[in-house]
Write a protein that holds these residues in place. Structure first.
Motif, PDB file in Angstrom:
ATOM      1  N   GLY A  47      44.671 -21.734 -13.552  1.00  0.00           N
ATOM      2  CA  GLY A  47      43.964 -22.910 -13.331  1.00  0.00           C
ATOM      3  C   GLY A  47      43.902 -23.233 -11.841  1.00  0.00           C
ATOM      4  N   ASN A  48      44.174 -24.551 -11.546  1.00  0.00           N
ATOM      5  CA  ASN A  48      44.215 -24.898 -10.084  1.00  0.00           C
ATOM      6  C   ASN A  48      45.424 -25.249  -9.548  1.00  0.00           C
ATOM      7  OD1 ASN A  48      44.744 -27.209 -11.604  1.00  0.00           O
ATOM      8  ND2 ASN A  48      43.678 -28.516 -10.453  1.00  0.00           N
ATOM      9  N   GLN A  53      42.825 -28.967  -4.722  1.00  0.00           N
ATOM     10  CA  GLN A  53      42.019 -29.997  -5.049  1.00  0.00           C
ATOM     11  C   GLN A  53      40.541 -29.880  -4.278  1.00  0.00           C
ATOM     12  OE1 GLN A  53      43.113 -32.224  -6.740  1.00  0.00           O
ATOM     13  NE2 GLN A  53      45.385 -32.405  -6.296  1.00  0.00           N
ATOM     14  N   GLU A  54      40.140 -28.361  -4.467  1.00  0.00           N
ATOM     15  CA  GLU A  54      38.914 -27.737  -3.800  1.00  0.00           C
ATOM     16  C   GLU A  54      38.871 -28.016  -2.351  1.00  0.00           C
ATOM     17  OE1 GLU A  54      36.541 -26.657  -5.240  1.00  0.00           O
ATOM     18  OE2 GLU A  54      37.192 -27.006  -7.304  1.00  0.00           O
ATOM     19  N   THR A  55      38.975 -29.125  -1.633  1.00  0.00           N
ATOM     20  CA  THR A  55      38.978 -29.431  -0.299  1.00  0.00           C
ATOM     21  C   THR A  55      40.281 -29.048   0.352  1.00  0.00           C
ATOM     22  OG1 THR A  55      39.250 -31.711  -0.295  1.00  0.00           O
ATOM     23  CG2 THR A  55      36.981 -30.850  -0.257  1.00  0.00           C
ATOM     24  N   HIS A  56      41.368 -29.095  -0.322  1.00  0.00           N
ATOM     25  CA  HIS A  56      42.780 -29.176   0.263  1.00  0.00           C
ATOM     26  C   HIS A  56      43.695 -28.938  -0.897  1.00  0.00           C
ATOM     27  CE1 HIS A  56      42.554 -33.283  -0.767  1.00  0.00           C
ATOM     28  NE2 HIS A  56      43.719 -33.150  -1.087  1.00  0.00           N
ATOM     29  N   HIS A  57      45.036 -28.553  -0.507  1.00  0.00           N
ATOM     30  CA  HIS A  57      46.087 -28.499  -1.627  1.00  0.00           C
ATOM     31  C   HIS A  57      46.998 -29.843  -1.439  1.00  0.00           C
ATOM     32  CE1 HIS A  57      45.871 -23.859  -2.059  1.00  0.00           C
ATOM     33  NE2 HIS A  57      44.601 -24.458  -2.217  1.00  0.00           N
ATOM     34  N   TYR A 101      48.863 -23.642   1.602  1.00  0.00           N
ATOM     35  CA  TYR A 101      50.184 -22.429   1.504  1.00  0.00           C
ATOM     36  C   TYR A 101      50.034 -21.838   0.487  1.00  0.00           C
ATOM     37  CZ  TYR A 101      51.601 -25.358   5.450  1.00  0.00           C
ATOM     38  OH  TYR A 101      51.704 -26.037   6.813  1.00  0.00           O
ATOM     39  N   ASP A 102      50.247 -20.662   0.300  1.00  0.00           N
ATOM     40  CA  ASP A 102      50.557 -19.710  -0.813  1.00  0.00           C
ATOM     41  C   ASP A 102      51.703 -19.327  -1.137  1.00  0.00           C
ATOM     42  OD1 ASP A 102      50.373 -17.940   1.106  1.00  0.00           O
ATOM     43  OD2 ASP A 102      48.339 -17.127   0.684  1.00  0.00           O
TER      44      ASP A 102
END
Length: 837
Positions: A429-430, A447-451, A474-475
């Motif tokens: 999911g997200n 959050q679409e525009t940021h994490h 960041y991933d």
């Protein structure tokens, strides 16, 4: 780009006013409509002539499906009829229900027709033999819609109580796979609004209309909500359908709007004004879409996709609109045929829901450079492992040549191990975990525009949790007692970046960021007490001090890189090596002391069994390299400080745990750490492959070397002597491994007093296990004197006290000859010690 408002076309009167439905045949040659009257109309694609009428059908039809040879209708009187498209006549009455038919779904091969009525049970009847019927019984309310997935393995039922039931039809008895609640709204079976599930053509997700008038995509692997087509309709959605390649979505609503969506961006690209639309069908190959209305009209809209978007319709099968597509992220690492893709890409080869069309062929020839299998010799059949390459923004050529037409020569490409970050999970999911270890865990939410990133610790007295907004997305992350390390991939022209944040410092600001050269992706990061390690797609290993000073940069010999792990001044890197006989690259590792510049092991092979994958690599609390593979085996590296002497030794086979002995539990384990001579992990149940939220609890298991397969001990026989021999044998081998690891540590470092004391204790533990084995051998049989003496010879004791104890054991069991041999052995050892002095 703003949506294009298209001109309106005129509809064709097809049936009397009332609900009207339609379907294309798979070859696209015919369009079939059914409505309120007793006539079914068969239109020929591309012809403006009158359709063929199939008269004397049932009235008040509610569904129509078709193959190239026949079509099936269902009506409110409960009958399901099958008609021939060659003769346009009734072939047979396929099924009869006591209540009105609401929907019919046809399997992709045309062999099974699923029928939903106002009855609670859904019937799946064989179209060739109507005596063969499957029953779907788990739902408690009538079913409004039915939908097969592209492979025909699963079928989704939309119930009137707002619950979606997904069944598997791969076995003789259908099995309920998932109940999805809260996605669709409660609707009566005869309601105008739709709650239909539409499977995406790539087979990995489906979409359904929500109570908020959006169309929500859900993954069928983890059942998490993905992208949504929102803010398009002001009224209830009455019909929607994917384009044949899944690149576009068409939807209609009670707001009189018909919309075309770009599935990649979820934006409306064209708007139409048509009221009362009840069903939509795309032509299988042409830029043509048809829809019917409750006025009994059918609209055939040629060139419905605007010319500026025609390239979308011409592509191969496109990926479903995931928030984070695991297949796309895997291929973005530069490895399109990795071993780690067995569950995703490679599994789909040759299946009806294949993703073949979205992958490019490496080194394909011209159109005329092909072989035609015109004599049936079989030389033009597909290779067992077809060629693939990463797709970039999904704009690639088809991956495979047609079955009877392929390139004259193809480049062989081995299967490679895909990069991964230790302790990280894929997006679900997200959200995803960036790091899971014994210190704590790091997780992020898209959050679409940021994490947003959250870091939580198990010991909150030592460290304080923190949370921050992450505009860099960041991933990857690492966490230890000193600080937290993050990295992100290049995006929007910005280079890859690493960010380190220490937990405590004596200055006001100590966190730092640094960027990597352009086009260089980060494959893995590692954080130790001394250094930061970053491996990249350029096969570099970049080494930094904890406060940002570049320390070393060197290129790994094995490539492409896979992962890395660190402990104090040591780093272990892994990469793809030479190709083995099974067509897979061998995973190679190197261990180096970065501070001293000493290589302990250089390009040695990671010991993986055939077709197994590496799941995790880490250092234990004492600094010994460990790996965990897909077969559930945990291994430790012996003698790794001595060049050329390293060996991988199994210290736990999770499939032999006593908790799994009954066969009733089905669970796997997510490795976390090896500490205090225990394996710390997260138990995964229900077929899960990765931990998920809420935060899972850590479990620990004692290490146990796989020596023999013993039945699990019960309360009654726990102290019986039946298993004493194998149990003590395992204890001896395990303590010997622990002793070897401790000896290497003491000899290679400035050992502390406690470490030397522990070394002496482990030597005693080894001899104790041998002494107990000796007692068993003496008790069981006199014929085992040779083995008993061999056990005594394995003892490490040089003082003679353990040998003296062994002599007493032999004497107690009246093994006089054995006692004499042990006495002689003790004398020889004592004489040897005196000679050394």
């Amino acid at each position: 780009m703003a949506a294009t408002i298209q001109h309106r076309i005129r509809g064709r009167p097809a049936h009397t006013p009332g609900p009207t439905f339609l379907t294309y045949t798979p070859d696209g040659r015919r369009l079939i409509t059914a409505g309120s009257n007793n006539s079914v109309r068969v239109y020929t694609t591309g012809s403006d002539g009158e359709p063929t009428n199939v008269d004397d059908c049932q009235e008040s039809n509610t569904a129509v499906v078709a193959t190239d040879d026949f079509f099936i209708t269902g009506s409110e009187d409960g009958t399901v009829s099958m008609y021939s498209l060659q003769s346009n006549t009734l072939e047979k009455m396929l099924l009869r229900c006591t209540l009105p038919i609401r929907d019919i779904a046809l399997s992709p091969d045309g062999n099974w027709a699923a029928v939903a009525s106002d009855e609670l049970v859904v019937k799946v009847v064989n179209t060739q033999d109507m005596t063969r019927v499957l029953y779907l019984r788990e739902q408690s309310k009538p079913v409004k819609h039915l939908s097969f997935d592209p492979s025909g393995t699963y079928i989704a039922l939309s119930c009137s109580d707002g619950v979606i039931f997904v069944y598997s039809l791969s076995t003789e008895e259908p099995a309920l796979v998932k109940k999805v609640d809260g996605l669709i709204r409660n609707l009566e079976t005869d309601a105008e609004a739709s709650s239909r599930v539409a499977w995406h053509p790539d087979g990995r997700a489906f979409a359904a209309p929500t109570p908020t008038k959006d169309i929500q995509v859900m993954s069928n692997s983890d059942w998490e909500r993905q992208r949504a087509f929102s803010s398009g309709h002001a009224g209830d959605i009455t019909a929607f359908a994917w384009s044949p390649n899944g690149a576009l979505l068409a939807s209609a609503g009670t707001d009189r709007k018909v919309l075309l969506w770009d599935c990649k961006t979820q934006r409306v690209i064209a708007r139409f004004d048509y009221p009362n639309v009840m069903a939509i069908a795309w032509h299988p190959t042409q830029n043509l879409m048809s829809f019917t209305t409750s006025d009994g009209e059918v609209f055939m809209y040629n060139d419905i996709v605007p010319s500026e978007y025609m390239s979308l319709l011409k592509k191969g099968v496109q990926p479903a609109p995931f928030i984070h597509d695991p297949l796309a992220e895997t291929l973005a690492n530069g490895n399109s045929n990795g071993i780690g893709q067995k569950e995703g890409l490679r599994r789909r080869y040759g299946t009806p829901d294949s993703l073949d069309d979205i992958l490019g062929s490496e080194g394909g020839g011209d159109e005329d450079d092909f072989i035609v299998d015109d004599d049936g010799a079989g030389y033009a059949e597909r290779a067992e492992f077809p060629l693939k390459r990463p797709y970039d923004d999904y704009e690639t050529e088809p991956a495979y040549a047609p079955l009877a037409k392929r390139t004259a020569y193809e480049h062989y490409r081995p299967r490679m191990h895909t990069p991964f970050q230790v302790g990280s999970t894929p997006w679900r999911g997200n959200r995803k975990y960036l790091c899971l270890n014994l210190i704590g865990f790091v997780w992020t939410v898209d959050q679409e525009t940021h994490h947003t990133v959250t870091v939580e610790f198990y010991d909150r007295e030592l460290h304080r949790d923190f949370h921050f907004t992450d505009p860099y997305r960041y991933d990857k992350a690492c966490l230890n007692d000193n600080g937290a390390l993050f990295s992100c991939s290049p995006t929007d022209g910005n280079p890859a970046m690493i960010f380190y944040r220490p937990h405590e410092t004596w200055t006001t600001r100590a966190d730092w960021r640094t960027t990597l050269p352009p086009q260089e992706h980060i494959t893995a990061i590692a954080l130790s007490d001394s250094y930061i390690f970053v491996s990249t797609t350029a096969n570099y290993l970049r080494v930094y001090t904890l406060f940002g000073t570049p320390f070393r940069v060197f290129r790994q010999k094995s490539s492409p890189t896979v992962t890395c792990a660190s402990w104090r001044d040591y780093v272990m890197t892994m990469g793809n090596g030479p190709v083995g006989g099974d067509g897979c690259t061998r995973l190679m590792y190197t261990i180096e002391n970065v501070k001293r510049g000493e290589v302990c092991q250089s390009e040695d092979v990671v010991a993986l069994p055939p077709n197994a994958e590496l799941r995790s690599v880490f250092f234990s609390d004492r600094g010994d390299p460990c790996i965990y593979d897909s077969t559930g085996v945990l291994l430790v590296l012996l003698h790794w400080r001595t060049p050329g002497q390293a060996q991988w030794a199994p210290i736990l086979d999770t499939k032999q745990l006593e908790r799994l002995a009954s066969g009733r539990k089905e669970e796997t384990y997510w490795p976390v750490a090896v500490a205090a001579d225990k394996f710390h992990c997260i138990i995964l149940k229900g077929g899960d492959k990765y931990p998920y939220f809420p935060r899972p609890l850590l479990s620990e298991f004692d290490l146990k070397i796989p020596i023999s397969s013993l039945p699990a001990a019960t309360a009654d026989d726990e102290n019986s002597s039946a298993n004493d021999g194998p149990r003590l044998e395992e204890t001896f081998v395990r303590t010997s491994v622990e002793l070897n690891l401790m000896e290497d540590l003491v000899n290679a470092t400035a050992a502390t007093h406690s470490q030397r004391t522990e070394l002496a204790r482990k030597e005693v533990d080894v001899d104790k296990a041998l002494l107990q084995l000796l007692a068993i051998e003496c008790r069981e049989s006199e014929d085992k004197g040779m083995k008993a003496l061999e056990i005594v010879e394995l003892m490490r004791d040089q003082t003679g006290r353990m040998l003296e104890a062994a002599e007493k054991v032999a004497a107690r069991f009246q093994r006089n000859m054995l006692a004499e041999k042990i006495r002689e052995l003790a004398e020889r050892r004592l004489a040897g010690l005196e000679d050394e002095d």
